[in-house]
Design a protein around this motif. Structure first.
Motif, PDB file in Angstrom:
ATOM      1  N   ASN A 186       0.824  -1.206   0.000  1.00 47.91           N
ATOM      2  CA  ASN A 186       0.000   0.000   0.000  1.00 47.91           C
ATOM      3  C   ASN A 186       0.859   1.257   0.000  1.00 47.91           C
ATOM      4  OD1 ASN A 186      -2.398  -1.401  -0.104  1.00 47.91           O
ATOM      5  ND2 ASN A 186      -2.808  -1.276   2.087  1.00 47.91           N
ATOM      6  N   LEU A 187       1.987   1.186   0.702  1.00 47.08           N
ATOM      7  CA  LEU A 187       2.895   2.336   0.706  1.00 47.08           C
ATOM      8  C   LEU A 187       3.456   2.581  -0.684  1.00 47.08           C
ATOM      9  CD1 LEU A 187       4.485   4.543   2.179  1.00 47.08           C
ATOM     10  CD2 LEU A 187       6.206   2.816   2.743  1.00 47.08           C
ATOM     11  N   LEU A 188       3.776   1.500  -1.405  1.00 48.18           N
ATOM     12  CA  LEU A 188       4.271   1.654  -2.772  1.00 48.18           C
ATOM     13  C   LEU A 188       3.235   2.360  -3.633  1.00 48.18           C
ATOM     14  CD1 LEU A 188       6.275  -0.827  -4.882  1.00 48.18           C
ATOM     15  CD2 LEU A 188       4.202   0.123  -5.859  1.00 48.18           C
ATOM     16  N   ILE A 189       1.973   1.966  -3.488  1.00 51.02           N
ATOM     17  CA  ILE A 189       0.907   2.606  -4.259  1.00 51.02           C
ATOM     18  C   ILE A 189       0.794   4.084  -3.896  1.00 51.02           C
ATOM     19  CG2 ILE A 189      -1.578   2.647  -4.698  1.00 51.02           C
ATOM     20  CD1 ILE A 189      -0.175   0.302  -6.028  1.00 51.02           C
ATOM     21  N   ARG A 190       0.797   4.384  -2.604  1.00 51.13           N
ATOM     22  CA  ARG A 190       0.662   5.774  -2.169  1.00 51.13           C
ATOM     23  C   ARG A 190       1.810   6.631  -2.673  1.00 51.13           C
ATOM     24  NH1 ARG A 190      -1.025   3.315   2.721  1.00 51.13           N
ATOM     25  NH2 ARG A 190       0.968   3.703   3.756  1.00 51.13           N
ATOM     26  N   PRO A 217      -8.049  -1.171  -4.370  1.00 52.67           N
ATOM     27  CA  PRO A 217      -8.721  -0.200  -3.501  1.00 52.67           C
ATOM     28  C   PRO A 217      -7.802   0.921  -3.023  1.00 52.67           C
ATOM     29  CG  PRO A 217      -9.384  -2.420  -2.919  1.00 52.67           C
ATOM     30  CD  PRO A 217      -8.269  -2.553  -3.903  1.00 52.67           C
ATOM     31  N   GLU A 218      -6.550   0.582  -2.688  1.00 55.10           N
ATOM     32  CA  GLU A 218      -5.612   1.625  -2.259  1.00 55.10           C
ATOM     33  C   GLU A 218      -5.288   2.567  -3.403  1.00 55.10           C
ATOM     34  OE1 GLU A 218      -3.348   3.912   0.208  1.00 55.10           O
ATOM     35  OE2 GLU A 218      -4.642   2.233   0.780  1.00 55.10           O
ATOM     36  N   TYR A 219      -5.123   2.022  -4.606  1.00 59.49           N
ATOM     37  CA  TYR A 219      -4.868   2.870  -5.772  1.00 59.49           C
ATOM     38  C   TYR A 219      -6.035   3.818  -6.011  1.00 59.49           C
ATOM     39  CZ  TYR A 219      -4.318   4.226 -10.658  1.00 59.49           C
ATOM     40  OH  TYR A 219      -4.219   4.950 -11.825  1.00 59.49           O
ATOM     41  N   GLN A 220      -7.245   3.306  -5.991  1.00 63.84           N
ATOM     42  CA  GLN A 220      -8.427   4.149  -6.223  1.00 63.84           C
ATOM     43  C   GLN A 220      -8.557   5.214  -5.134  1.00 63.84           C
ATOM     44  OE1 GLN A 220     -11.251   0.937  -6.271  1.00 63.84           O
ATOM     45  NE2 GLN A 220     -11.191   0.709  -8.503  1.00 63.84           N
ATOM     46  N   LYS A 221      -8.235   4.820  -3.912  1.00 62.85           N
ATOM     47  CA  LYS A 221      -8.287   5.772  -2.796  1.00 62.85           C
ATOM     48  C   LYS A 221      -7.309   6.921  -3.021  1.00 62.85           C
ATOM     49  CE  LYS A 221      -7.134   5.983   2.133  1.00 62.85           C
ATOM     50  NZ  LYS A 221      -6.675   5.157   3.300  1.00 62.85           N
ATOM     51  N   PHE A 265       1.801   6.236 -16.998  1.00 61.36           N
ATOM     52  CA  PHE A 265       1.544   4.815 -16.789  1.00 61.36           C
ATOM     53  C   PHE A 265       2.139   4.432 -15.437  1.00 61.36           C
ATOM     54  CE2 PHE A 265       1.514   3.457 -21.575  1.00 61.36           C
ATOM     55  CZ  PHE A 265       0.238   3.993 -21.699  1.00 61.36           C
ATOM     56  N   PHE A 266       1.313   3.815 -14.600  1.00 61.78           N
ATOM     57  CA  PHE A 266       1.782   3.280 -13.325  1.00 61.78           C
ATOM     58  C   PHE A 266       1.802   1.761 -13.469  1.00 61.78           C
ATOM     59  CE2 PHE A 266       1.200   3.747  -8.409  1.00 61.78           C
ATOM     60  CZ  PHE A 266       2.175   2.773  -8.207  1.00 61.78           C
ATOM     61  N   VAL A 267       3.010   1.183 -13.559  1.00 62.17           N
ATOM     62  CA  VAL A 267       3.178  -0.269 -13.728  1.00 62.17           C
ATOM     63  C   VAL A 267       3.515  -0.850 -12.354  1.00 62.17           C
ATOM     64  CG1 VAL A 267       4.370  -2.085 -15.007  1.00 62.17           C
ATOM     65  CG2 VAL A 267       4.084   0.182 -16.041  1.00 62.17           C
ATOM     66  N   SER A 268       2.561  -1.544 -11.755  1.00 62.26           N
ATOM     67  CA  SER A 268       2.739  -1.996 -10.369  1.00 62.26           C
ATOM     68  C   SER A 268       3.402  -3.365 -10.256  1.00 62.26           C
ATOM     69  CB  SER A 268       1.390  -2.034  -9.647  1.00 62.26           C
ATOM     70  OG  SER A 268       0.576  -3.063 -10.177  1.00 62.26           O
ATOM     71  N   ASP A 269       3.719  -3.998 -11.369  1.00 63.67           N
ATOM     72  CA  ASP A 269       4.398  -5.295 -11.367  1.00 63.67           C
ATOM     73  C   ASP A 269       5.479  -5.271 -12.439  1.00 63.67           C
ATOM     74  OD1 ASP A 269       5.055  -8.090 -12.117  1.00 63.67           O
ATOM     75  OD2 ASP A 269       3.513  -8.592 -10.653  1.00 63.67           O
ATOM     76  N   ARG A 341       9.205  -5.179   8.659  1.00 63.33           N
ATOM     77  CA  ARG A 341       8.575  -4.339   7.645  1.00 63.33           C
ATOM     78  C   ARG A 341       9.628  -3.745   6.722  1.00 63.33           C
ATOM     79  NH1 ARG A 341       3.285  -2.941   8.728  1.00 63.33           N
ATOM     80  NH2 ARG A 341       2.501  -3.561  10.791  1.00 63.33           N
ATOM     81  N   PHE A 342       9.252  -3.626   5.458  1.00 61.55           N
ATOM     82  CA  PHE A 342      10.149  -3.071   4.452  1.00 61.55           C
ATOM     83  C   PHE A 342       9.368  -2.096   3.578  1.00 61.55           C
ATOM     84  CE2 PHE A 342      11.524  -7.266   5.659  1.00 61.55           C
ATOM     85  CZ  PHE A 342      12.880  -7.113   5.886  1.00 61.55           C
ATOM     86  N   GLY A 343       9.903  -0.903   3.438  1.00 54.98           N
ATOM     87  CA  GLY A 343       9.233   0.107   2.637  1.00 54.98           C
ATOM     88  C   GLY A 343       9.727   0.126   1.199  1.00 54.98           C
ATOM     89  N   ALA A 344       8.979   0.835   0.347  1.00 58.51           N
ATOM     90  CA  ALA A 344       9.358   0.986  -1.063  1.00 58.51           C
ATOM     91  C   ALA A 344      10.252   2.213  -1.216  1.00 58.51           C
ATOM     92  CB  ALA A 344       8.110   1.144  -1.923  1.00 58.51           C
ATOM     93  N   LEU A 345      11.321   2.069  -2.001  1.00 62.81           N
ATOM     94  CA  LEU A 345      12.307   3.132  -2.174  1.00 62.81           C
ATOM     95  C   LEU A 345      12.455   3.508  -3.644  1.00 62.81           C
ATOM     96  CD1 LEU A 345      15.166   1.750   0.122  1.00 62.81           C
ATOM     97  CD2 LEU A 345      13.536   3.547   0.705  1.00 62.81           C
ATOM     98  N   PHE A 346      12.653   4.799  -3.887  1.00 60.02           N
ATOM     99  CA  PHE A 346      13.100   5.253  -5.200  1.00 60.02           C
ATOM    100  C   PHE A 346      14.608   5.024  -5.299  1.00 60.02           C
ATOM    101  CE2 PHE A 346       9.223   7.864  -4.750  1.00 60.02           C
ATOM    102  CZ  PHE A 346       8.608   7.563  -5.952  1.00 60.02           C
TER     103      PHE A 346
END
Length: 366
Positions: A186-190, A217-221, A265-269, A341-346
């Protein structure tokens, strides 16, 4: 071997392993003599010799000439970890990269990564894993499949405490000794939607893996929170068997009039990244001038440079290092395992991250 004698042999072998794994007989320590073991366990010298021979073969014990028998410096529970795959390793990019990161981290520690693949389709592979668990030839197991698959293949794991098992999603109820490695999806999506908003992209198309609709749902939110546009027909999911369809879909979206087509384009995979890029190239759209592409990735794997792409993902090397460090503390110091826990990084965050050690825990500080 008679049944009674075989039972004594099995009990003795398990008891010695218990002594070693619990730390009562420490790695490198000399164990009692053959005669002493016979008295300790109430068995014959023939049984003692058979048990010692088996434990030597399994790398739990080692003989030193004229000195006696010693616990190995790195018995299997300290030198072998496993990764369990429902299908073949080559089929899923994420698990290939996770296995590679685990192999590198294990090798640094003088350990072996054992891969158990195609467990859903090969009974012999399942039997091999169960046999290694029964003989206590692994110190930890990374379980890559979903809870329902695990229950189907290995129902006994629910009730039989054995080695620590690392999973990538929680199970209900949890396994005994289960550790969840929580990747912040969800953090990656946000963070992804926030980045695209910061790039002044208002119209966004979403490309996801069929089976990962739980992220929608998180993406739509987040789309709603930032007052962006992503109509349902632009929220796209593709089966990996036909991921090439993502190229055709990307191309079709970019054939829309400029004022109506996606600006991002948001490519989530990342299994879909190359097909999407191929579609963009075929459409002849300039990136990032006319289209911003944000893609999930798994660090530290090298990323495609076909087109300028902004990558956001998980540092799998960090996942491997931290989980193996926790496993080492569990056996060495008796420190309980806890979920991580592991977060998403640029990419720029990954490169500028400082790894610091606090209370023997790795923490990544950006």
């Amino acid at each position: 071997m008679k049944d009674a004698e075989q039972l004594k042999w099995q009990r003795m072998e398990e008891a010695i392993k218990d002594q070693i794994i619990s730390g009562q007989w420490r790695c490198g320590e000399k164990i009692p003599s053959y005669e002493g073991l016979g008295k300790l366990f109430g068995v014959s010298q023939i049984t003692v010799r058979q048990v010692i021979a088996n434990l030597k073969q399994q790398n739990y014990l080692i003989s030193r000439e004229r000195q006696g028998v010693f616990v190995c410096e790195k018995p299997p529970f300290r030198s072998r970890i496993g990764i369990a795959m429902a299908n073949e390793l080559r089929q899923v990019k994420f698990w290939r990269e996770m296995a590679h990161s685990l192999h590198l981290a294990a090798s640094k520690r003088g350990c072996e990564l054992v891969i158990y693949e195609n467990l859903q389709h090969e009974p012999a592979a399942r039997e091999r894993l169960l046999n290694d668990l029964k003989r206590r030839l692994l110190g930890g197991l990374y379980v890559t499949f979903r809870e329902e698959t695990a229950d189907e293949l290995f129902p006994q794991w629910r009730v039989e405490p054995d080695i620590p098992k690392f999973t990538f999603e929680p199970y209900h109820p949890p396994y005994p000794n289960q550790v969840v490695l929580k990747l912040g999806s969800n953090l990656l999506i946000r963070r992804g939607v926030e980045y695209l908003h910061g790039q002044n992209c208002r119209r966004i198309a979403y490309f996801g893996n069929h089976g990962a609709e739980r992220l929608l749902p998180e993406y739509q939110k987040q789309i709603k929170a930032f007052n962006l546009e992503s109509p349902p027909e632009w929220q796209l999911f593709f089966m990996m068997e036909i991921k090439e369809m993502a190229a055709k879909t990307a191309n079709l979206l970019l054939q829309l009039p400029v004022e109506r087509r996606p600006q991002a384009f948001f490519v989530s995979d990342d299994n879909l990244t190359l097909p999407v890029l191929q579609g963009v190239i075929e459409a002849g759209v300039k990136v990032p001038r006319d289209l911003v592409i944000l893609s999930h990735c798994n660090w530290p794997e090298p990323q495609s440079n076909l087109l300028p792409v902004k990558y956001l993902g998980y540092n799998l090397a960090d996942v491997a290092e931290r989980s193996l460090d926790a496993l080492n503390r569990y056996y060495e110091d008796g420190i309980a395992l806890v979920d991580q826990r592991f977060g998403a990084l640029f990419e720029e965050e990954l490169l500028s991250a400082r790894t610091v050690r606090q209370d023997n825990l790795y923490q990544v500080t950006v």
